[in-house]
Design a protein around this motif. Structure first.
Motif, PDB file in Angstrom:
ATOM      1  N   ALA A  63      13.151 -23.895  34.609  1.00 22.05           N
ATOM      2  CA  ALA A  63      13.846 -24.164  33.612  1.00 22.05           C
ATOM      3  C   ALA A  63      13.024 -24.448  32.200  1.00 22.05           C
ATOM      4  O   ALA A  63      13.335 -23.857  31.097  1.00 22.05           O
ATOM      5  N   ASN A  64      12.177 -25.174  32.494  1.00 23.33           N
ATOM      6  CA  ASN A  64      11.230 -25.772  31.365  1.00 23.33           C
ATOM      7  C   ASN A  64      10.325 -24.663  31.191  1.00 23.33           C
ATOM      8  O   ASN A  64      10.324 -24.424  29.721  1.00 23.33           O
ATOM      9  N   MET A  65      10.033 -23.696  31.821  1.00 29.01           N
ATOM     10  CA  MET A  65       9.198 -22.643  31.534  1.00 29.01           C
ATOM     11  C   MET A  65       9.746 -21.473  30.468  1.00 29.01           C
ATOM     12  O   MET A  65       9.573 -20.960  29.718  1.00 29.01           O
ATOM     13  N   ILE A  66      11.337 -21.514  30.998  1.00 31.34           N
ATOM     14  CA  ILE A  66      12.090 -20.337  30.122  1.00 31.34           C
ATOM     15  C   ILE A  66      12.346 -20.858  28.588  1.00 31.34           C
ATOM     16  O   ILE A  66      12.329 -20.351  27.912  1.00 31.34           O
ATOM     17  N   LEU A  67      12.440 -22.419  28.840  1.00 29.81           N
ATOM     18  CA  LEU A  67      13.034 -22.774  27.438  1.00 29.81           C
ATOM     19  C   LEU A  67      11.937 -22.771  26.439  1.00 29.81           C
ATOM     20  O   LEU A  67      12.086 -22.714  25.120  1.00 29.81           O
ATOM     21  N   GLU A  68      10.553 -22.890  26.922  1.00 29.35           N
ATOM     22  CA  GLU A  68       9.341 -23.097  26.062  1.00 29.35           C
ATOM     23  C   GLU A  68       8.785 -21.631  25.670  1.00 29.35           C
ATOM     24  O   GLU A  68       7.875 -21.438  24.930  1.00 29.35           O
ATOM     25  N   GLN A  69       9.621 -20.495  26.120  1.00 30.22           N
ATOM     26  CA  GLN A  69       9.100 -19.374  25.451  1.00 30.22           C
ATOM     27  C   GLN A  69       9.239 -19.148  24.142  1.00 30.22           C
ATOM     28  O   GLN A  69      10.064 -19.773  23.638  1.00 30.22           O
ATOM     29  N   TRP A  81      10.706 -12.857  36.364  1.00 23.01           N
ATOM     30  CA  TRP A  81       9.452 -12.920  37.218  1.00 23.01           C
ATOM     31  C   TRP A  81       9.857 -14.111  38.342  1.00 23.01           C
ATOM     32  O   TRP A  81       9.477 -14.111  39.502  1.00 23.01           O
ATOM     33  N   ALA A  82      10.383 -15.095  37.803  1.00 22.36           N
ATOM     34  CA  ALA A  82      10.569 -16.378  38.793  1.00 22.36           C
ATOM     35  C   ALA A  82      11.668 -15.909  39.811  1.00 22.36           C
ATOM     36  O   ALA A  82      11.265 -16.094  41.029  1.00 22.36           O
ATOM     37  N   GLU A  83      12.617 -15.124  39.657  1.00 20.20           N
ATOM     38  CA  GLU A  83      13.475 -14.683  40.630  1.00 20.20           C
ATOM     39  C   GLU A  83      12.656 -13.659  41.696  1.00 20.20           C
ATOM     40  O   GLU A  83      13.165 -13.416  42.869  1.00 20.20           O
ATOM     41  N   LYS A  84      11.522 -12.901  41.170  1.00 20.26           N
ATOM     42  CA  LYS A  84      10.722 -12.184  42.193  1.00 20.26           C
ATOM     43  C   LYS A  84       9.878 -13.285  43.266  1.00 20.26           C
ATOM     44  O   LYS A  84       9.396 -12.302  44.086  1.00 20.26           O
ATOM     45  N   GLN A  85       9.627 -14.475  42.933  1.00 18.31           N
ATOM     46  CA  GLN A  85       8.754 -15.146  43.647  1.00 18.31           C
ATOM     47  C   GLN A  85       9.397 -15.565  45.086  1.00 18.31           C
ATOM     48  O   GLN A  85      10.593 -15.914  45.021  1.00 18.31           O
ATOM     49  N   PRO A  86       8.805 -15.452  46.206  1.00 15.92           N
ATOM     50  CA  PRO A  86       9.163 -15.653  47.458  1.00 15.92           C
ATOM     51  C   PRO A  86       9.849 -17.068  47.482  1.00 15.92           C
ATOM     52  O   PRO A  86       9.170 -18.051  46.984  1.00 15.92           O
ATOM     53  N   GLY A  87      11.056 -17.147  48.381  1.00 13.65           N
ATOM     54  CA  GLY A  87      11.556 -18.426  48.585  1.00 13.65           C
ATOM     55  C   GLY A  87      12.340 -19.179  47.153  1.00 13.65           C
ATOM     56  O   GLY A  87      12.854 -20.182  47.276  1.00 13.65           O
ATOM     57  N   PHE A  88      12.123 -18.424  46.191  1.00 12.66           N
ATOM     58  CA  PHE A  88      12.851 -19.073  44.847  1.00 12.66           C
ATOM     59  C   PHE A  88      14.148 -18.353  44.422  1.00 12.66           C
ATOM     60  O   PHE A  88      14.271 -16.842  44.550  1.00 12.66           O
ATOM     61  N   ILE A  89      15.178 -19.259  44.438  1.00 10.85           N
ATOM     62  CA  ILE A  89      16.455 -18.448  44.133  1.00 10.85           C
ATOM     63  C   ILE A  89      17.148 -19.261  42.711  1.00 10.85           C
ATOM     64  O   ILE A  89      17.183 -20.399  42.922  1.00 10.85           O
ATOM     65  N   HIS A  90      17.539 -18.485  41.846  1.00 15.66           N
ATOM     66  CA  HIS A  90      17.978 -19.286  40.508  1.00 15.66           C
ATOM     67  C   HIS A  90      19.141 -20.288  40.850  1.00 15.66           C
ATOM     68  O   HIS A  90      20.241 -19.803  41.840  1.00 15.66           O
ATOM     69  N   ASN A  91      19.282 -21.213  40.041  1.00 17.27           N
ATOM     70  CA  ASN A  91      20.504 -22.265  40.102  1.00 17.27           C
ATOM     71  C   ASN A  91      21.155 -22.165  38.866  1.00 17.27           C
ATOM     72  O   ASN A  91      20.645 -21.774  37.679  1.00 17.27           O
ATOM     73  N   PRO A  92      22.333 -22.759  38.723  1.00 15.32           N
ATOM     74  CA  PRO A  92      23.118 -22.986  37.461  1.00 15.32           C
ATOM     75  C   PRO A  92      22.208 -23.585  36.357  1.00 15.32           C
ATOM     76  O   PRO A  92      22.367 -23.251  35.246  1.00 15.32           O
ATOM     77  N   VAL A  93      21.115 -24.332  36.581  1.00 19.08           N
ATOM     78  CA  VAL A  93      20.403 -25.113  35.621  1.00 19.08           C
ATOM     79  C   VAL A  93      19.476 -23.949  35.053  1.00 19.08           C
ATOM     80  O   VAL A  93      19.323 -23.804  33.589  1.00 19.08           O
ATOM     81  N   TYR A  95      20.202 -20.769  34.995  1.00 16.72           N
ATOM     82  CA  TYR A  95      21.004 -19.868  34.306  1.00 16.72           C
ATOM     83  C   TYR A  95      21.358 -20.465  32.935  1.00 16.72           C
ATOM     84  O   TYR A  95      21.486 -19.627  31.918  1.00 16.72           O
ATOM     85  N   ARG A  96      21.668 -21.734  33.009  1.00 17.28           N
ATOM     86  CA  ARG A  96      22.062 -22.155  31.629  1.00 17.28           C
ATOM     87  C   ARG A  96      21.315 -22.282  30.697  1.00 17.28           C
ATOM     88  O   ARG A  96      21.318 -21.915  29.364  1.00 17.28           O
ATOM     89  N   VAL A  97      19.895 -22.549  31.097  1.00 24.09           N
ATOM     90  CA  VAL A  97      18.988 -22.619  29.958  1.00 24.09           C
ATOM     91  C   VAL A  97      18.497 -21.075  29.526  1.00 24.09           C
ATOM     92  O   VAL A  97      18.322 -20.911  28.366  1.00 24.09           O
ATOM     93  N   LEU A  98      18.577 -20.297  30.150  1.00 27.67           N
ATOM     94  CA  LEU A  98      18.378 -18.707  29.989  1.00 27.67           C
ATOM     95  C   LEU A  98      19.831 -18.195  28.884  1.00 27.67           C
ATOM     96  O   LEU A  98      19.408 -17.635  27.886  1.00 27.67           O
ATOM     97  N   ILE A  99      20.842 -18.618  29.288  1.00 26.84           N
ATOM     98  CA  ILE A  99      21.921 -18.299  28.186  1.00 26.84           C
ATOM     99  C   ILE A  99      21.755 -18.956  26.916  1.00 26.84           C
ATOM    100  O   ILE A  99      22.127 -18.264  25.859  1.00 26.84           O
ATOM    101  N   HIS A 100      21.449 -20.306  27.010  1.00 28.93           N
ATOM    102  CA  HIS A 100      21.134 -20.943  25.889  1.00 28.93           C
ATOM    103  C   HIS A 100      20.004 -20.203  24.682  1.00 28.93           C
ATOM    104  O   HIS A 100      20.309 -20.108  23.684  1.00 28.93           O
ATOM    105  N   LYS A 101      18.763 -19.912  25.712  1.00 29.50           N
ATOM    106  CA  LYS A 101      17.968 -19.101  24.760  1.00 29.50           C
ATOM    107  C   LYS A 101      18.539 -17.843  24.225  1.00 29.50           C
ATOM    108  O   LYS A 101      17.841 -17.453  23.296  1.00 29.50           O
ATOM    109  N   LEU A 102      19.299 -17.167  24.913  1.00 29.69           N
ATOM    110  CA  LEU A 102      19.566 -16.095  24.463  1.00 29.69           C
ATOM    111  C   LEU A 102      20.495 -16.087  23.398  1.00 29.69           C
ATOM    112  O   LEU A 102      20.597 -15.462  22.332  1.00 29.69           O
ATOM    113  N   GLY A 103      21.502 -17.110  23.452  1.00 33.59           N
ATOM    114  CA  GLY A 103      22.313 -17.496  22.354  1.00 33.59           C
ATOM    115  C   GLY A 103      21.803 -17.806  21.194  1.00 33.59           C
ATOM    116  O   GLY A 103      22.307 -17.834  20.163  1.00 33.59           O
TER     117      GLY A 103
END
Length: 652
Positions: A63-69, A81-93, A95-103
């Motif tokens: 979330a911090n990585m996304i926010l700081e772009q 990129w993060a969702e392609k990494q093994p064992g990692f699945i996005h969660n509401p946190v 998603y919320r940061v990305l939606i805010h960044k887009l907004g």
């Protein structure tokens, strides 16, 4: 193959640095990691076959990585990129940061697509925080209708609106139109079956208070209580602040009483608001009562509130109380600042208590406070007011030794004081000194010097100084206008000079003393006494004290128009303002009185001027003798001459 977590490696690489690690995707097959403000390391993206020992980090890390772009595009690529990494699945946190960044960049369509994707990918409906974030972003983009439309998106996703989302929408609407917001509150929130909370009422009450619609705000407060929703201290403070702006202190006290009765204790904002309002309205007794009540509840005023109290006490001449209040509040933990001390020093200087003011300056150093140029300027002005010019000049040297550089106001204060004491040469010495030290004069500097020459009757020197300013390009608009007005008056083109004066005033520029004097002379010659007298008042308003030449010009104008009472009144006024009438003043008045056949009054002025040590000159005698010869027979003439001789002998 990377054998350790990129994120944790970045943490170690940036340990002790002030900037956070920022992951930026530069291309489809590489990952750029910023580890310092000047270092960007590019790594190959980890593939599924080579990542058995690789970890992207926690959801919070991503979330911090996304926010700081740097922009929404890079944020989305980091998310992918993060969702392609093994064992990692996005969660509401995440998603919320990305939606805010887009907004933030108004990429709302992409944000809505991500919302729908979230439900598909992680089988989790967006929570209220995500929808509230979207509403805030629409509000920031000034799109209130779209903010309300978030409710439709929630319906599409089978999500029920919550009071948090409703409040977010309400907060957007009140900034655009409070009446639309009230309709939304009635038609959507109340009809939804969801009970409004303290924040709902707080949003509406604040908006109504800003618009000064206090009756409606108090009706909402009553509704709140009826619905069993206890008002918070923030709501009470909002109402108190609005009442204070109106000056309704009595109502404030009642609201504060209701507040305490309801079990809501006032806080530091409450007391700060009330004390500040009392100070602004000059109600110092009320301010001190509120302070006392606050102290009883553990409230300690901050430096701003204390400064306001000190200022009002000082203005009322209650300097001892002001100084004691500062000491008491410091003992209770109030961190006083330079501005608070400057305020008290100013009060002491105005009251002529220069010794106490200088002692306070020394105590500032003991408290660890460094006096600023404003502190010294207040003291210098106080010393000048007391006529202690040498001490004022020495204080300038002291401030320089203490590392505080005098500014243009410092020099202007000194120059003005020297000019007021007819010591224009010392003002010019300071003028040269300030230029040598790299301190640029301002318009007030030049007007002060011109005024100094004017006071000494050196009108030619003043005109030459204005020419110098004009040639060097200093404040060319003002100086050129002043020169033109003077020249037009000399040529008896007074109407044109008046037009130029109006042009000068429209630009917010102030004529200097010489210009005022020249224009008044021109107006008096044309019999425009009312305008001339208006300019005299404008001189005083702008801090210029007319000299005898200016007063004599007006007195002569009044005498020529037969307005002898106005002329005599003006003569008395000049004396009150510290400008003694001179021989010319009395000659004008004697001539005016003789012209109106008032010989006895003229002779009385002859006696007064003699008492003041002024010796009648040939003009005085010619005026009197011409009138006597023309209007009286020889017997009356002998009696008058005997009276004059006896009067002069009694004085000598």
């Amino acid at each position: 193959m990377i054998s350790t977590s990129i994120f944790h490696w970045a943490r170690r690489a940036t340990e002790g640095r002030k900037f956070p690690p920022v992951i930026r995707l530069r291309s489809n097959d590489s990952l750029s990691l910023r580890v310092s403000s000047s270092t960007l390391i590019t790594l190959d993206t980890v593939t599924s076959s080579s990542s058995s020992s690789y970890s992207v980090g926690s959801h919070s890390d991503v979330a911090n990585m996304i926010l700081e772009q740097i922009d929404a595009r890079e944020a989305l690529r980091t998310f992918r990129w993060a969702e392609k990494q093994p064992g990692f699945i996005h969660n509401p946190v995440t998603y919320r940061v990305l939606i805010h960044k887009l907004g933030l960049e108004r990429r709302f369509k992409t944000a809505r697509d991500i919302l729908h994707e979230m439900q598909r990918q992680i089988n989790c409906a967006p929570d209220e925080s995500i929808f509230a974030t979207m509403v805030h972003d629409y509000g920031r983009a000034r799109m209130p209708d779209e903010a309300v439309g978030v409710l439709d998106i929630m319906q599409e996703l089978d999500c029920k609106p919550t009071i948090k989302v409703y409040n977010a929408i309400l907060n957007v609407l009140v900034k655009d139109n409070v009446d639309v917001a009230r309709d939304f509150y009635r038609d959507r929130i109340l009809k939804s079956g969801i009970s409004p909370n303290v924040y709902t009422f707080g949003i509406l009450i604040k908006a109504l208070c800003i618009l000064n619609r206090l009756a409606e705000a108090f009706r909402l407060l009553k509704t709140m209580n009826c619905q069993g929703c206890k008002p918070s201290v923030v709501i009470y403070n909002t109402l108190i602040h609005a009442l204070c702006k109106r000056g309704s202190l009595n109502v404030c006290k009642k609201v504060m009483g209701d507040m305490i009765e309801s079990g809501c204790e006032p806080n530091e904002v409450t007391f700060h608001t009330l004390i500040s309002a009392c100070c602004r309205l000059g109600e110092i007794a009320e301010a001190l009562l509120f302070l006392e009540r606050g102290l009883a509840k553990g409230y300690v005023p901050d430096a701003i509130t204390l400064t306001k109290l000190i200022d009002v006490l000082s203005q009322e001449g209650r300097l001892r109380e002001a100084a004691e209040l500062m000491q008491q509040m410091e003992a209770k933990g109030c961190k006083t600042d330079v501005i608070a001390h400057n305020t008290l020093i100013r009060g002491l200087c105005k009251a002529g208590k220069m010794l106490s003011a200088r002692k306070l300056l020394k105590r500032m150093a003991i408290k660890g406070l460094t006096p600023n140029v404003g502190t010294y300027n207040i003291l210098i002005k106080g010393l000048c007011k007391d006529g202690k010019m040498e001490m004022a000049v020495k204080l300038v040297s002291d401030m320089e030794k203490d590392g505080c550089t005098p500014d243009v106001f410092t020099y202007n204060i000194l120059m003005h004081a020297f000019c007021m004491r007819d010591r224009a040469e010392e003002s010019f010495n300071l003028f040269n000194q300030m230029k040598e030290k790299g301190c640029d004069p301002d318009l007030a500097t030049y007007n002060t010097l011109i005024y100094g020459l004017y006071r000494q009757g050196r009108l030619q020197d003043a005109a030459e100084f204005m020419d110098e300013m004009n040639q060097t390009g200093c404040f060319v608009d003002v100086v050129t206008c002043n020169i033109k007005i003077n020249e037009l008056c000399k040529q008896n083109r007074v109407a044109e000079a008046e037009d130029l004066l109006d042009e000068l005033l429209e630009k917010g520029l102030i004529p200097n003393a010489v210009t005022f004097s020249a224009l008044m002379d021109g107006l008096c010659k044309e019999g425009k006494l009312e305008k001339a007298f208006y300019l005299l008042n404008q001189m005083l308003v702008n801090g210029y004290y007319p000299n005898a030449i200016t007063y004599n010009t007006l007195i002569n104008g009044f005498c020529k128009e037969g307005e002898l009472l106005s002329a005599i009144k003006l003569k008395n006024e000049m004396l009150e303002r510290g400008c003694p009438p001179n021989l010319v003043t009395y000659n004008i008045l004697i001539g005016g009185l003789c012209g109106e056949g008032k010989l006895l009054e003229a002779l009385e002025f002859l006696r007064i001027m003699s008492c003041e040590g002024l010796v009648p000159d040939i003009a005085t005698w010619n005026t009197l003798l011409t009138y006597i010869d023309k209007e009286m027979d020889w017997k009356e003439t002998i009696k008058i001459m005997d009276y004059i001789i006896a009067s002069i002998q009694s004085i000598s």
